[in-house]
Design a protein around this motif. Structure first.
Motif, short mmCIF file in Angstrom:
data_model
loop_
_atom_site.label_atom_id
_atom_site.label_comp_id
_atom_site.label_asym_id
_atom_site.label_seq_id
_atom_site.Cartn_x
_atom_site.Cartn_y
_atom_site.Cartn_z
N ARG A 1 -0.57 0.23 -9.83
CA ARG A 1 -1.85 -0.37 -9.45
C ARG A 1 -2.76 0.66 -8.78
NH1 ARG A 1 -4.67 -2.78 -5.54
NH2 ARG A 1 -3.26 -2.05 -3.93
N VAL A 2 -2.14 1.44 -7.83
CA VAL A 2 -2.92 2.42 -7.08
C VAL A 2 -3.48 3.50 -8.02
CG1 VAL A 2 -2.73 4.25 -5.35
CG2 VAL A 2 -1.74 1.99 -4.89
N ARG B 1 0.86 -1.20 0.00
CA ARG B 1 0.00 0.00 0.00
C ARG B 1 0.89 1.23 0.00
NH1 ARG B 1 -5.48 -2.17 -0.24
NH2 ARG B 1 -4.91 -4.36 -0.06
N TYR C 1 -4.51 10.10 -2.75
CA TYR C 1 -3.98 9.84 -4.09
C TYR C 1 -3.88 11.14 -4.90
CZ TYR C 1 -5.09 5.10 -2.53
OH TYR C 1 -5.17 3.94 -1.80
N LEU D 1 -6.94 3.00 -9.30
CA LEU D 1 -8.07 2.84 -8.37
C LEU D 1 -9.12 3.93 -8.59
CD1 LEU D 1 -6.29 1.88 -5.02
CD2 LEU D 1 -7.27 0.39 -6.77
N ALA E 1 -10.35 -1.16 -1.08
CA ALA E 1 -10.05 -1.47 -2.48
C ALA E 1 -9.92 -0.17 -3.29
CB ALA E 1 -11.13 -2.36 -3.06
N THR E 2 -10.80 0.78 -3.05
CA THR E 2 -10.75 2.05 -3.79
C THR E 2 -11.07 3.20 -2.83
OG1 THR E 2 -13.09 2.02 -4.33
CG2 THR E 2 -11.60 0.95 -5.92
N GLU E 3 -10.73 4.40 -3.27
CA GLU E 3 -11.00 5.58 -2.44
C GLU E 3 -12.50 5.79 -2.24
OE1 GLU E 3 -9.93 9.50 -4.09
OE2 GLU E 3 -8.87 9.91 -2.21
#
Lengths: 454, 454
Positions: A450-451, A344, B238, A454, B215-217
C-alpha cells in the motif's frame, strides 16, 4: 535563583524534555486537523552482539512522569520566545495532558529484538510529544538493567553492590541506574538519594582519604571502628597486606568486642591479594571477617576472579556497570506503527518497522521459556503467555508502582526461566527463537504494498 | 505524590547525591575531632588513548549546586531510618553548608593528565561529602565537551547540531550534555529543556512519523511547509531520491513564495545520496536548499564523508556523541592531597596522587600553547599563565556564571591555541608536554618517605 535552584535539584521539567520537532509536529498535526489515534512502539531493532537478552526496565517511572506531564507558565513563556508558535497554540498547551493508553512488558521481563517494550495508543500529537522522554527514560533503565544482569550472573550468588554513582553519566543515570541495578539483582547501592527515592538498601565502607588524613593507618582503623563498630576497613592505602595485619592487630585489641565486618581491597592483583589476606585473617582466627573487593570490576573481571577460586565474599562494581561500558547505547526506537487503524511503516534502509498493534507471546516448556512469537494484536495466535499488559488507560495508570522488591523478585524468576545457555557472560551460541507470526508477516507485506503506491 | 512529582522533574536532591561512606566519614571526622582544612584535587589520572586533550566543563553548574547545598527535613528523615547516625549528628546536618574555597580551570580550558580541574579547600568533612557530586557532575560535562570537540573538529566549520537527548543516559546527561556540546562548539540542540535552561539555540526538522501518518509524502511536505514555511523536509521515509523530487515539486508549486530551508537525509549511503540529491536540487534551480544529514554520525563518519567531498551543509549528531561512545567514562578522581597543611598521598598501585596544593602554568610561544608545568602552589615557578583561578571563597561564588556564549567563545579561542597536531580526530603522534615541576617532585618524594614510616 530559580534556575540555580533547579540545577541543584538535578532538575529539569520532563514536560520540556522534548525535541523541538515534536513540538512543531504537535502544532502541525493540529493545524492539519490530524487528531486521530496513533500507535507507537518502543523496541530495539537488533539484539546487540554483547547481549543475549535485554531486560525491560523503567516503565513504572515513565508512567509517573506521564501522569504528571504539564506545561508550566515558565515552559510556555520559553516556547513563546522561539517565535515559532502562535499564541493560541501556546494557550492550548496549558491544558495539555497525556490521555493515552499504554501496554507494556512488566518491568524485569527479558525481551529480544523487535518485541515492543511498550505500545503507546494516543491522539497522534500526544504520542509524538513524549517520544524523547520515552526513549531516554525507558532506554536508560533497560540499558542498565541489562548490563547489571550480566554482572550478577558473573558473581554466581555473591552479593554485588553498586558503587558507580560518581562515574555515571549524570544524576539521573546514577539514581535511576541504582534502581535498574537493584531490579536486575544487585544487593545494594552506595547512593543515598537512590536509597531514599526507591527504598534500595544502602551500603558503604570508608575512603582512602579518611586513612590519609589520620596520623596513621592503625589510628584511622581504630577511630572508624569506634564510631562504626561493624565497618568494613579499606586496607590498600599504603601496603595492602600490612593493612590486613593492622586489621588483625585492631581485632586482637578489641577482643570479643570486635564487630568488624570485613576488609575491602580496591587495587592491585585481587587474586593473590585476596588469597593472602584470607590466609592472614584465618591465621589470626578471623574466619568470619569478609573480604570485599572493588576497583575496575565488570562481569569479565569477576568471572576471571571466580575462575581462580578466590576467597572473595562480595563485589563493589562501579564505572563499567554504571555507563554500560561495553554497550553505552543501543538501537532503541519509538516508531509509529498505526494511524487511524491503518498500519504504518517506512522503507529507510535497515530501519523497517513491523506495522500495526502487536502482542508478544512467550512459549514455555517445563517452566522454561523456549520461544517468543510476535503477532498482530487481533491474531488468531493465542497460545503462550501474552507479555504486553495494559498499564495506563486514558492517561491514568492502572495501579501504583509495585514495591521494588516485588519487581526484583519477579525479574529473578523470569531470568531463571530463560534457557541456561542465554544466561552467560559470553555470547550465546544459539540465539533465542523469536518468530514473527505469519499473519503479521502478511500484514507487513500488505502495508508495504500500500505504502509503495503513495 | 511527592515522590512522583520529584520524578517528573527529573528530580533528585543534590544534597543526598552522596555515597553512604561520605556521610559515615563526615560523622567519623567529627567524632574524632578532625575539623582541619583539607585540599582535594579533581583530575584525570591518564589521558585516554582516544583523546589528545580533555576540556574542563561543568564547574559553573557545580558552583550553583554547592551554593545551594542543604539537607531538607526529608533528607534527614531518610537518614534517620538507616539507624547509623545519632540524633545530634542528624540535627547538625540541618545547618550544614558548604563553606570552602574552590580554585578551578575556566570552563572550556583544554587540560591533560594529572592537572587539577579543580581544587577544593574546605573543612575535611565538607570536602569529603561533595565527592560524588563533584566527580559525577564535572566528570559528565568534561567527558561530553571533550567528545563534542572532536565532532566539531571533524565537521571543519560546518554546523553540527545535537540530536542526542533521546539516547543520552538520562535527563541530566541530555540537558547538561547539550550545554557541554554547545560550549565545545556545537551550534544548537534539539532539546527544548536545554534551550530553556541554558539559552542554547534550538533546532528541529520533522520525523518520519509525520510523513507516515499523512496520506502521502507530498501531502506531508506540503502541510508541514504551510505551517512552518522555512522547514527542513525529511526525504528518506520511502525512497530518498523520490522524496527529493517531491521537494522539488513542492518548491515549484510554491514558486517565489517557497521558503523551504533544505532537506534532511537520515539513512542510506550518505555520500551518493547527498551527491544525487544536490544534483536533483541544482537541476531544478534550488541551489539555495541546504542538505542536512543525520543518522549514526560521529567524528569518524563525518571525516569519512567530508573526505569524499560530499555536498553536505550541516550535521545532526546524536547517540555517539551523547554517550561519548568510544569513551563512555574516564579515570577521573577526587583525592585528598593535603590535610592541615601537610601533603597526603596513597600508594595503591597505579593510583598515586601528587601531594599538596598546586598550580598549572601554561607556556605559550607565538600565541600557541607549547607546554604545561604542574607546580606546587607556592612554587618559585611563576612563568606561564596560571590556569587555576579562584571561583568560590567561603562557600560563595566570586561572580555569576558567565554567559554561555562567552564560555563558548573562550573555549574556541583556547582550542585554537593548542598545537595543530592535537586538534585531530586521529591520535596525536606526539603527546602535549606536561612537566611535573622539580619542587613538586621533591615534595612527592618527601611525603612518600614520611608516609612510608607511618
Amino acid at each position: 535563583m530559580q534556575t540555580s535552584h533547579q540545577d541543584v535539584r538535578g532538575g529539569s521539567s520532563a514536560s520540556l524534555f522534548v525535541d523541538l520537532y515534536e513540538m512543531t509536529m504537535l502544532h502541525a498535526y493540529r493545524e492539519c486537523g490530524m487528531n486521530g489515534v496513533a500507535a507507537f512502539d518502543l523496541f530495539v531493532r537488533t539484539l546487540p552482539p554483547e547481549r543475549n537478552f535485554l531486560i525491560a526496565c523503567g516503565v513504572n517511572c515513565l508512567l509517573d512522569q506521564l501522569e504528571n506531564l504539564a506545561f508550566s507558565d515558565r515552559d510556555i513563556g520559553y516556547l513563546s520566545t522561539l517565535g515559532l508558535f502562535p499564541q493560541e497554540f501556546l494557550e492550548n498547551l496549558r491544558s495539555f495532558r497525556f490521555t493515552g493508553d499504554i501496554f507494556a512488558l512488566e518491568e524485569g521481563t527479558p525481551f529480544f529484538a523487535n518485541e515492543p517494550i511498550l505500545e503507546v495508543i494516543a491522539p497522534i500529537g500526544e504520542a509524538q510529544i513524549i517520544e524523547t522522554l520515552v526513549l531516554n527514560q525507558v532506554g536508560l533503565q533497560t540499558l542498565l538493567a541489562s548490563k547489571a544482569a550480566r554482572v550478577v550472573e558473573a558473581a554466581k550468588g555473591r552479593p554485588v553492590v553498586d558503587f558507580g554513582g560518581r562515574r555515571a553519566q549524570g544524576l539521573d543515570a546514577a539514581i535511576k541506574g541504582a534502581r535498574a541495578f537493584f531490579i536486575a539483582g544487585i544487593s545494594a547501592t552506595s547512593n543515598l538519594e537512590a536509597g531514599r527515592q526507591y527504598g534500595i538498601p544502602v551500603v558503604g565502607t570508608m575512603a582512602h582519604s579518611f586513612i590519609e588524613a589520620c596520623a596513621t593507618e592503625i589510628e584511622a582503623f581504630s577511630s572508624f571502628a569506634t564510631v562504626f563498630p561493624t565497618t568494613t576497613l579499606l586496607v590498600d592505602t599504603y601496603d595492602t597486606l600490612e593493612g590486613v595485619s593492622r586489621v588483625v592487630d585492631l581485632a586482637r585489641e578489641l577482643g570479643p568486642d570486635c564487630k568488624i565486618h570485613g576488609i575491602r581491597l580496591d587495587s592491585g592483583d585481587l587474586v593473590s591479594l585476596s588469597q593472602q589476606a584470607r590466609s592472614i585473617l584465618d591465621g589470626a582466627g578471623l574466619h568470619h571477617l569478609q573480604i570485599f573487593v572493588s576497583g575496575g570490576l565488570n562481569e569479565s573481571e569477576i568471572s576471571r576472579l571466580l575462575a581462580a577460586d578466590v576467597p572473595i565474599d562480595a563485589f563493589g562494581v562501579g564505572t563499567d556497570m554504571s555507563v554500560s561500558m561495553d554497550l553505552p547505547a543501543f538501537d532503541i526506537a519509538y516508531k509509529i506503527v498505526e494511524y487511524e487503524g491503518v498500519g504504518r511503516m517506512k522503507f529507510s534502509p535497515r530501519k523497517r518497522t513491523l506495522p500495526g498493534r502487536k502482542q508478544v507471546f512467550r512459549h514455555y516448556a517445563g517452566g522454561m521459556a523456549e520461544s517468543d512469537v510476535i503477532a498482530r494484536l487481533d491474531s488468531r495466535q493465542s497460545e503462550g503467555t501474552a507479555l504486553l499488559k495494559p498499564v495506563m488507560l486514558g492517561g491514568h495508570r492502572l495501579g501504583p508502582s509495585p514495591p521494588i522488591s516485588d519487581i526484583k523478585n519477579r525479574t529473578s524468576r523470569m531470568l531463571s526461566e530463560l534457557p541456561r545457555a542465554l544466561r552467560t557472560v559470553a555470547p550465546a551460541m544459539t540465539p533465542y527463537p523469536v518468530i514473527i507470526d505469519e499473519e503479521l508477516q502478511d500484514y507487513e507485506r500488505e502495508i508495504a504494498a500500500r505504502v509503495a503506491t503513495l
